[in-house]
Design a protein around this motif. Structure first.
Motif, PDB file in Angstrom:
ATOM      1  N   GLN A 287      -4.968  -7.711 -24.204  1.00 30.02           N
ATOM      2  CA  GLN A 287      -5.329  -8.826 -24.781  1.00 30.02           C
ATOM      3  C   GLN A 287      -6.604  -9.609 -23.913  1.00 30.02           C
ATOM      4  OE1 GLN A 287      -1.572 -11.106 -24.675  1.00 30.02           O
ATOM      5  NE2 GLN A 287      -0.871 -10.393 -26.755  1.00 30.02           N
ATOM      6  N   ARG A 288      -6.250  -9.283 -22.444  1.00 34.64           N
ATOM      7  CA  ARG A 288      -7.379  -9.843 -21.807  1.00 34.64           C
ATOM      8  C   ARG A 288      -8.849  -9.112 -22.156  1.00 34.64           C
ATOM      9  NH1 ARG A 288     -10.801 -11.799 -20.805  1.00 34.64           N
ATOM     10  NH2 ARG A 288     -11.837 -12.620 -19.057  1.00 34.64           N
ATOM     11  N   VAL A 289      -8.698  -8.129 -22.615  1.00 42.08           N
ATOM     12  CA  VAL A 289      -9.966  -7.334 -22.980  1.00 42.08           C
ATOM     13  C   VAL A 289     -10.509  -7.578 -24.696  1.00 42.08           C
ATOM     14  CG1 VAL A 289     -10.093  -5.703 -21.043  1.00 42.08           C
ATOM     15  CG2 VAL A 289      -9.099  -5.190 -23.226  1.00 42.08           C
ATOM     16  N   GLY A 290      -9.686  -8.423 -25.232  1.00 45.93           N
ATOM     17  CA  GLY A 290     -10.342  -9.050 -26.365  1.00 45.93           C
ATOM     18  C   GLY A 290      -9.760  -7.988 -27.583  1.00 45.93           C
ATOM     19  N   LEU A 291      -8.571  -7.117 -27.320  1.00 46.40           N
ATOM     20  CA  LEU A 291      -8.051  -6.394 -28.502  1.00 46.40           C
ATOM     21  C   LEU A 291      -6.809  -6.937 -29.032  1.00 46.40           C
ATOM     22  CD1 LEU A 291      -7.586  -2.704 -27.110  1.00 46.40           C
ATOM     23  CD2 LEU A 291      -8.947  -3.544 -29.026  1.00 46.40           C
ATOM     24  N   SER A 292      -6.961  -7.268 -30.419  1.00 44.99           N
ATOM     25  CA  SER A 292      -5.854  -7.908 -31.358  1.00 44.99           C
ATOM     26  C   SER A 292      -4.776  -6.994 -31.568  1.00 44.99           C
ATOM     27  CB  SER A 292      -6.575  -8.121 -32.594  1.00 44.99           C
ATOM     28  OG  SER A 292      -7.102  -7.002 -33.164  1.00 44.99           O
ATOM     29  N   ARG A 293      -3.635  -7.200 -31.990  1.00 43.00           N
ATOM     30  CA  ARG A 293      -2.543  -6.809 -32.085  1.00 43.00           C
ATOM     31  C   ARG A 293      -2.221  -5.643 -30.940  1.00 43.00           C
ATOM     32  NH1 ARG A 293      -5.440  -4.985 -36.358  1.00 43.00           N
ATOM     33  NH2 ARG A 293      -4.929  -2.668 -36.215  1.00 43.00           N
TER      34      ARG A 293
ATOM     35  N   ARG B 263     -13.114  -1.340 -25.253  1.00 48.94           N
ATOM     36  CA  ARG B 263     -12.315  -2.127 -24.577  1.00 48.94           C
ATOM     37  C   ARG B 263     -11.125  -1.660 -23.828  1.00 48.94           C
ATOM     38  NH1 ARG B 263     -13.719  -7.245 -26.412  1.00 48.94           N
ATOM     39  NH2 ARG B 263     -15.021  -7.189 -28.203  1.00 48.94           N
ATOM     40  N   VAL B 264     -10.397  -0.351 -24.242  1.00 50.46           N
ATOM     41  CA  VAL B 264      -9.162   0.192 -23.733  1.00 50.46           C
ATOM     42  C   VAL B 264      -9.691   0.667 -22.335  1.00 50.46           C
ATOM     43  CG1 VAL B 264      -7.704   2.131 -23.752  1.00 50.46           C
ATOM     44  CG2 VAL B 264      -7.947   0.571 -25.838  1.00 50.46           C
ATOM     45  N   MET B 265     -10.707   1.375 -22.272  1.00 53.75           N
ATOM     46  CA  MET B 265     -11.518   1.843 -20.970  1.00 53.75           C
ATOM     47  C   MET B 265     -11.615   0.920 -19.801  1.00 53.75           C
ATOM     48  SD  MET B 265     -14.659   4.367 -20.205  1.00 53.75           S
ATOM     49  CE  MET B 265     -13.794   5.531 -21.384  1.00 53.75           C
ATOM     50  N   ILE B 266     -12.142  -0.258 -20.352  1.00 52.65           N
ATOM     51  CA  ILE B 266     -12.468  -1.478 -19.528  1.00 52.65           C
ATOM     52  C   ILE B 266     -11.085  -1.988 -18.990  1.00 52.65           C
ATOM     53  CG2 ILE B 266     -13.173  -3.806 -19.209  1.00 52.65           C
ATOM     54  CD1 ILE B 266     -15.254  -2.886 -21.238  1.00 52.65           C
ATOM     55  N   ALA B 267     -10.196  -2.090 -19.887  1.00 49.22           N
ATOM     56  CA  ALA B 267      -8.796  -2.251 -19.477  1.00 49.22           C
ATOM     57  C   ALA B 267      -8.091  -1.324 -18.378  1.00 49.22           C
ATOM     58  CB  ALA B 267      -7.770  -2.680 -20.639  1.00 49.22           C
ATOM     59  N   ALA B 268      -8.456   0.000 -18.671  1.00 48.52           N
ATOM     60  CA  ALA B 268      -7.711   0.841 -17.605  1.00 48.52           C
ATOM     61  C   ALA B 268      -8.590   0.801 -16.279  1.00 48.52           C
ATOM     62  CB  ALA B 268      -7.834   2.070 -18.436  1.00 48.52           C
TER      63      ALA B 268
ATOM     64  N   VAL C 285      -2.506   5.060 -25.603  1.00 50.23           N
ATOM     65  CA  VAL C 285      -3.116   3.817 -25.001  1.00 50.23           C
ATOM     66  C   VAL C 285      -2.349   3.333 -23.925  1.00 50.23           C
ATOM     67  CG1 VAL C 285      -4.084   1.586 -25.169  1.00 50.23           C
ATOM     68  CG2 VAL C 285      -4.810   3.476 -27.007  1.00 50.23           C
ATOM     69  N   GLY C 286      -0.984   3.190 -24.115  1.00 50.85           N
ATOM     70  CA  GLY C 286      -0.207   2.578 -23.273  1.00 50.85           C
ATOM     71  C   GLY C 286       0.317   3.531 -22.267  1.00 50.85           C
TER      72      GLY C 286
ATOM     73  N   GLN D 159     -19.677   6.484 -20.522  1.00 52.14           N
ATOM     74  CA  GLN D 159     -20.555   5.992 -21.779  1.00 52.14           C
ATOM     75  C   GLN D 159     -19.680   6.653 -22.922  1.00 52.14           C
ATOM     76  OE1 GLN D 159     -24.334   8.038 -21.731  1.00 52.14           O
ATOM     77  NE2 GLN D 159     -24.758   7.751 -23.880  1.00 52.14           N
ATOM     78  N   GLN D 160     -19.324   7.703 -23.113  1.00 53.61           N
ATOM     79  CA  GLN D 160     -18.266   8.172 -24.274  1.00 53.61           C
ATOM     80  C   GLN D 160     -16.884   7.791 -24.174  1.00 53.61           C
ATOM     81  OE1 GLN D 160     -19.635   9.003 -27.120  1.00 53.61           O
ATOM     82  NE2 GLN D 160     -21.801   9.293 -26.602  1.00 53.61           N
ATOM     83  N   PRO D 161     -16.453   6.792 -24.598  1.00 51.84           N
ATOM     84  CA  PRO D 161     -14.963   6.390 -24.374  1.00 51.84           C
ATOM     85  C   PRO D 161     -13.935   7.637 -24.928  1.00 51.84           C
ATOM     86  CG  PRO D 161     -15.783   4.974 -25.780  1.00 51.84           C
ATOM     87  CD  PRO D 161     -17.135   5.733 -25.231  1.00 51.84           C
ATOM     88  N   LEU D 162     -14.329   8.096 -25.943  1.00 55.42           N
ATOM     89  CA  LEU D 162     -13.434   9.177 -26.940  1.00 55.42           C
ATOM     90  C   LEU D 162     -13.296  10.201 -25.938  1.00 55.42           C
ATOM     91  CD1 LEU D 162     -11.804   9.665 -29.259  1.00 55.42           C
ATOM     92  CD2 LEU D 162     -13.917  10.848 -30.215  1.00 55.42           C
ATOM     93  N   THR D 163     -14.271  10.563 -25.226  1.00 53.67           N
ATOM     94  CA  THR D 163     -14.311  11.918 -24.437  1.00 53.67           C
ATOM     95  C   THR D 163     -13.731  11.503 -22.849  1.00 53.67           C
ATOM     96  OG1 THR D 163     -16.580  11.784 -23.624  1.00 53.67           O
ATOM     97  CG2 THR D 163     -16.053  13.166 -25.343  1.00 53.67           C
ATOM     98  N   ALA D 164     -13.954  10.388 -22.545  1.00 50.91           N
ATOM     99  CA  ALA D 164     -13.142   9.977 -21.212  1.00 50.91           C
ATOM    100  C   ALA D 164     -11.616   9.587 -21.328  1.00 50.91           C
ATOM    101  CB  ALA D 164     -13.996   8.802 -20.663  1.00 50.91           C
ATOM    102  N   LEU D 165     -11.165   9.088 -22.418  1.00 54.41           N
ATOM    103  CA  LEU D 165      -9.823   8.982 -22.569  1.00 54.41           C
ATOM    104  C   LEU D 165      -9.116  10.288 -22.877  1.00 54.41           C
ATOM    105  CD1 LEU D 165      -9.979   5.470 -24.529  1.00 54.41           C
ATOM    106  CD2 LEU D 165      -9.475   5.858 -22.028  1.00 54.41           C
ATOM    107  N   THR D 166      -7.822  10.357 -22.357  1.00 52.43           N
ATOM    108  CA  THR D 166      -7.186  11.600 -22.931  1.00 52.43           C
ATOM    109  C   THR D 166      -6.614  11.539 -24.066  1.00 52.43           C
ATOM    110  OG1 THR D 166      -6.363  11.570 -20.444  1.00 52.43           O
ATOM    111  CG2 THR D 166      -5.016  13.147 -21.837  1.00 52.43           C
TER     112      THR D 166
END
Length: 515
Positions: free
Chosen positions: A127-133, A152-157, A101-102, A89-96
């Motif tokens: 790019q597949r999850v719609g992130l530009s740059r 989107r980063v969490m979905i990519a991961a 990101v890489g 639910q909360q991507p900020l707390t779920a990501l390290t």
């Protein structure tokens, strides 16, 4: 055989059974959605079989031929690592927070034993999850991204290692309406394209309608109704399901009966707010630009926009708890100074209610202390007995019993905590409430109750309401007029129903389509 099957599953924590007799299936390329109010057992049902809660699960839970109910801890970890991806639910707390990101995406891609991906491969996943740059994003840290970008980063991961099952626990509840629609569309594309099975948890029926193939409705740890999503929504058999559907705001509902507005109460003229850029970056961020609105007595104005549009910043400026860089704020034609220069009576006139009801209450205080705090600051002439009597009346006004005065915030549900926050706001007899996403953190049943409460309080006390939200459908139940914000500017204003029927600006059209 289905990709994932649960039969007669129960979940217990410290010997107490919180989920009972749950059965569901998830097919490859399809979505099964678990729907219910907060505390109904949805997340326990989804996460416990994979060892992600303190609970113990019993029953048959079979993922791609592996029975998680009889597997040992190592086998469950292996199934979780190879076959399953998780979106929280909360991507900020779920990501390290201290990894780029890489680095996090690379770790996710290798968790099933795959080779180290190249930088180009990682960029393609973004790019597949719609992130530009995408190449630039690989070197950024999570706090540098917006809520939608982090999700989107969490979905990519979650899909980087090629799982067969995707478990999404409230993946869109923290996002605005436009982003919710985009994330759900992305999940649809991924499960069709890669044959993923999607087990989706949500308390928001509107966000899963049109996306789920199967719907499982839970109440108090039990499944009360299940079947094809279109059939359950069109012809609900259980009263609880009908209540959930009725509580979900829709734009095609019959028009609500609202109070008649009076004379102008508050006006902002060309208000602007700037902040310094974080870190080593130079210059300022213009969060609000030339914002002008009028709010009348007994009127509700919806301040609507996507995440980062500046609506909360403008609301805080009006409430006197945020800065004003330029322009002026008028109260019945008289300029309001910044908060520290306002008299006690001026501070009493405008009171805020915040988005997260639990976080906005001091966890170490009793409800009595929380509710009477404005009186201690704004009415020093009152005795403690007089303050307590007003607190009892304020709790009664928000439909809470007197014994709540001796409770602490941790013992309150989300809806009860928001009622306490509203009691704190109205105890000083304000004329305007600034409600910053006051229902977005609540499930539909509780959110509908809070909207009814606000409508009643407005009618009983001639209150004006500034209702800050990203959900036009929710605003329609309460508000007379609307002001739409995008990139710090008010791009459209007018009668709420007229704007819904004939939106002029693309930002308004996008928000209405998402609702």
């Amino acid at each position: 055989m289905s990709l994932y099957e649960i039969h007669n599953m129960a979940v217990a924590i410290v010997g107490k059974r919180l989920v009972e007799d749950v059965s569901l299936t998830v097919e490859p390329g399809q979505c099964t959605a678990l729907i219910g109010a907060s505390g109904s057992g949805k997340s326990l049902t989804c996460l416990t079989p994979f060892g992600l809660t303190p609970g113990a699960a019993s029953g048959a839970m079979v993922l791609d031929g592996i029975d998680l109910g009889t597997a040992d801890a190592a086998q469950i970890r292996d199934a979780r690592r190879r076959l399953t991806g998780f979106i929280f639910q909360q991507p900020l707390t779920a990501l390290t927070p201290h990894l780029t990101v890489g680095a996090q995406l690379q770790e996710a891609a290798m968790q099933a034993g795959g080779a180290r991906p190249s930088r180009l491969e990682l960029a393609r996943k973004l790019q597949r999850v719609g992130l530009s740059r995408a190449d630039e994003r690989l070197d950024q840290f999570p706090h540098r991204l917006s809520g939608g970008e982090r999700q989107r980063v969490m979905i990519a991961a979650a899909i980087a290692h090629g799982p067969k099952l995707l478990v999404a626990d409230e993946p869109t509840s923290a996002l605005d309406a436009s982003l919710r629609a985009e994330i759900m569309a992305l999940l649809d594309e991924l499960r069709v394209e890669q044959g993923l099975g999607l087990l989706l948890v949500s308390h928001d029926l509107a966000s899963v309608e049109g996306h789920a193939d199967q719907l499982v409705v839970m109440e108090n740890g039990y499944v009360v109704e299940s079947g094809r999503a279109s059939t359950v929504i069109a012809h609900p058999q259980q009263e609880y399901t009908r209540r959930l559907i009725a509580a979900t705001p829709r734009l095609d509902e019959s028009s609500p009966r609202l109070s008649q507005p009076g004379d102008p109460l508050l006006e902002t003229i060309g208000v602007g707010v700037e902040f310094g850029r974080p870190g080593w970056h130079r210059g300022n961020i213009r969060a609000v630009v030339d914002a002008s609105i009028i709010l009348r007595q007994s009127e509700s104005l919806a301040l609507v926009g996507g995440s980062g549009s500046g609506k909360s910043t403008l609301g805080r400026a009006i409430a006197g708890i945020g800065p004003v860089t330029e322009g002026e704020i008028l109260w019945q034609g008289t300029t309001l100074p910044e908060r520290r220069k306002r008299s006690l009576d001026m501070r009493r006139l405008i009171q805020p209610v915040f988005q997260d009801p639990v976080a906005s209450l001091d966890p170490q205080w009793l409800v009595e202390d929380i509710v009477t705090e404005p009186l201690r600051n704004l009415r020093p002439d009152l005795t403690k007995a007089e303050r307590n009597e007003l607190a009892r009346q304020a709790l009664s006004d928000v439909d809470l019993a007197e014994d709540f005065l001796t409770r602490v915030p941790a013992s309150l549900s989300g809806g009860q905590a928001q009622r306490v926050a509203i009691a704190r706001a109205i105890i000083a007899a304000p004329q305007l409430l600034v409600l910053d996403e006051a229902t977005s953190a609540l499930d539909p049943l509780v959110g509908a109750e809070i909207l009814k409460l606000l409508a009643r309080l407005q009618a009983d006390n001639a209150l004006s309401l500034l209702f800050i939200t990203h959900d036009i459908a929710a605003a329609r139940r309460l508000c007379h007029r609307i002001a739409v914000m995008e990139e710090g500017r008010i791009v459209e204003t007018g009668d709420l129903q007229a704007v819904i029927d004939h939106p002029r600006h693309p930002a308004t059209q996008k928000l209405i389509a998402a609702s």
